[in-house]
Design an enzyme around this catalytic site. Structure first.
Site, short mmCIF file in Angstrom:
data_model
loop_
_atom_site.label_atom_id
_atom_site.label_comp_id
_atom_site.label_asym_id
_atom_site.label_seq_id
_atom_site.Cartn_x
_atom_site.Cartn_y
_atom_site.Cartn_z
N PRO A 1 -22.89 2.41 -20.80
CA PRO A 1 -23.89 1.43 -20.37
C PRO A 1 -23.24 0.12 -19.95
CG PRO A 1 -24.66 2.57 -22.31
CD PRO A 1 -23.26 3.04 -22.07
N CYS A 2 -23.63 -0.38 -18.78
CA CYS A 2 -22.94 -1.52 -18.19
C CYS A 2 -23.51 -2.87 -18.62
CB CYS A 2 -22.95 -1.42 -16.67
SG CYS A 2 -24.62 -1.52 -15.96
#
Length: 389
Positions: A79-80
């Protein structure tokens, strides 16, 4: 060659590695709509060879990767949001930081190679120490963090291991690079950090693929030869843009360009019918007009005759400005899901589940399929060459 995919989302990286010849033994994702997208496309075999994809909807922190058996590749994009320029920038203090789980997958499965991608924000100066820490963990995945040990202390131990130079039971040769998707034929200026590693005992040498497309070549195509407008059966603009990033006179005097033109939004969607509100086009799924688009400072949409701006998922909902199309006459409209999928180079057979905003969120989080395939093909070629020898 076998692989697993972590944090699969709508499947951009998974499709790229599949096209490169990797067979996924498992795809891990937790979001309901993204899992529905993956399952639906696997069920109808939306791309040849994916009917046996197995989607594991679970928190990866609760999974043992040993169940997937030996694999050649571990791939994924944690997840960024912890590192995104549009996020809250909490990095290692964010509960969504899943880099440790990617490292654990590498440690447990010992693949011959791995491909990890993430946002440009990972390279922010404020995150630089943590970025180096991520790479050190991937170099020496068996040197694990102790219970209650601060990440900075673990980083120091990893640095000691690296500088000592003694052989480790498990070591990877790791390199990273910031790639612009537009430079590889994707109709979008999307910059992503890729971290690639090969297990040290493979003895393989590798470097990132060279760019194949450029802005200079697009400007040549549009404003020197005019071939771009002829190709689209349009009249060339009477006035040339003030800012091109390069002088036309310099282009005209330069040597023939070795790269292809950047692809534009118009290149990507020219053969799609004009979308209609309330229903999909007959030939294309996810292609219906979402009304209400408007431009305002900071949210002006993507000019149709340039690569799209970076599609974004957003922290508090999908940001409309980045998901709008801007015409030369000043009008704007939202991209349809199918058009956004074209911008992200998903095949037309790939259907996205969920509402418009949820489908756009999946696309905003995705890796462009063709960019993923460029990197994965290069990795696969090295592994295959090694097998042949």
């Amino acid at each position: 060659m076998d692989s697993i995919e972590l944090f699969t989302g709508a499947g951009g990286l998974a499709l790229g590695t599949h096209l490169a010849g990797f067979h996924h033994r498992g795809l891990m994702e937790w979001n309901d709509d993204a899992c529905d997208t993956l399952r639906r496309n696997a069920k109808v075999n939306a791309l040849p060879g994916i009917s046996d994809w197995r989607v594991h909807q679970a928190d990866v922190r609760l999974l043992s990767f040993d169940i997937f058996g030996p694999v050649d590749l571990v791939a994924g994009g944690p997840p960024c949001q912890p590192f995104s320029l549009g996020g809250k920038h909490r990095a290692q203090d964010d509960s969504r930081n899943m880099f440790p789980e990617f490292v654990r997958a590498v440690r447990e499965l010992r693949p011959r190679a791995f491909i990890l991608e993430n946002v440009k924000g990972l390279l922010r100066q404020s995150f630089s120490n943590y970025f180096e820490y991520i790479k050190l963990q991937l170099e020496y995945p068996s040197v694990t963090k102790k219970r209650d040990e601060e990440w900075t202390d673990h980083r120091n131990r990893l640095e000691d291991v690296k500088t000592r130079g003694r052989p480790q039971a498990l070591k990877y040769n790791v390199i990273s690079e910031l790639l612009n998707a537009a430079d590889y034929g994707v109709p979008q200026t999307r910059e992503r950090v890729f971290i690639v590693g090969f297990r040290a005992d493979t003895g393989l040498e590798w470097h990132f693929p060279e760019p194949t497309h450029s802005m200079d070549a697009l400007k040549w195509d549009q404003f020197v030869t005019g071939d771009y407008w002829k190709r689209h059966r349009l009249r060339a603009p009477r006035t040339k843009p003030i800012s091109l990033g390069v002088k036309l006179s310099d282009l005209e005097k330069g040597a023939p360009l070795k790269t292809k033109p950047w692809r534009t939004v118009r290149d990507a969607i020219a053969d799609l019918p004009e979308p209609i509100e309330g229903r999909d086009a007959k030939e294309f799924t996810n292609h219906r007009l979402n009304v209400g688009a408007r431009a305002y400072p900071g949210h002006t949409g993507s000019p149709i005759d340039l690569p799209s701006k970076t599609l974004k998922a957003g922290v508090h909902g999908v940001p409309g400005g980045e998901n709008m199309l801007a015409y030369p006459d000043g009008t704007v409209r939202y991209l349809t899901v199918r058009e956004a999928a074209r911008v992200q180079t998903f095949p037309d057979t790939w259907r996205f589940e969920g509402s418009w905003s949820e489908a756009m969120r999946q696309l905003g989080n995705a890796v462009p399929v063709e960019l993923a395939a460029v990197v994965a093909n290069s990795v696969a070629a090295k592994l295959k060459a090694s097998d042949e020898h």
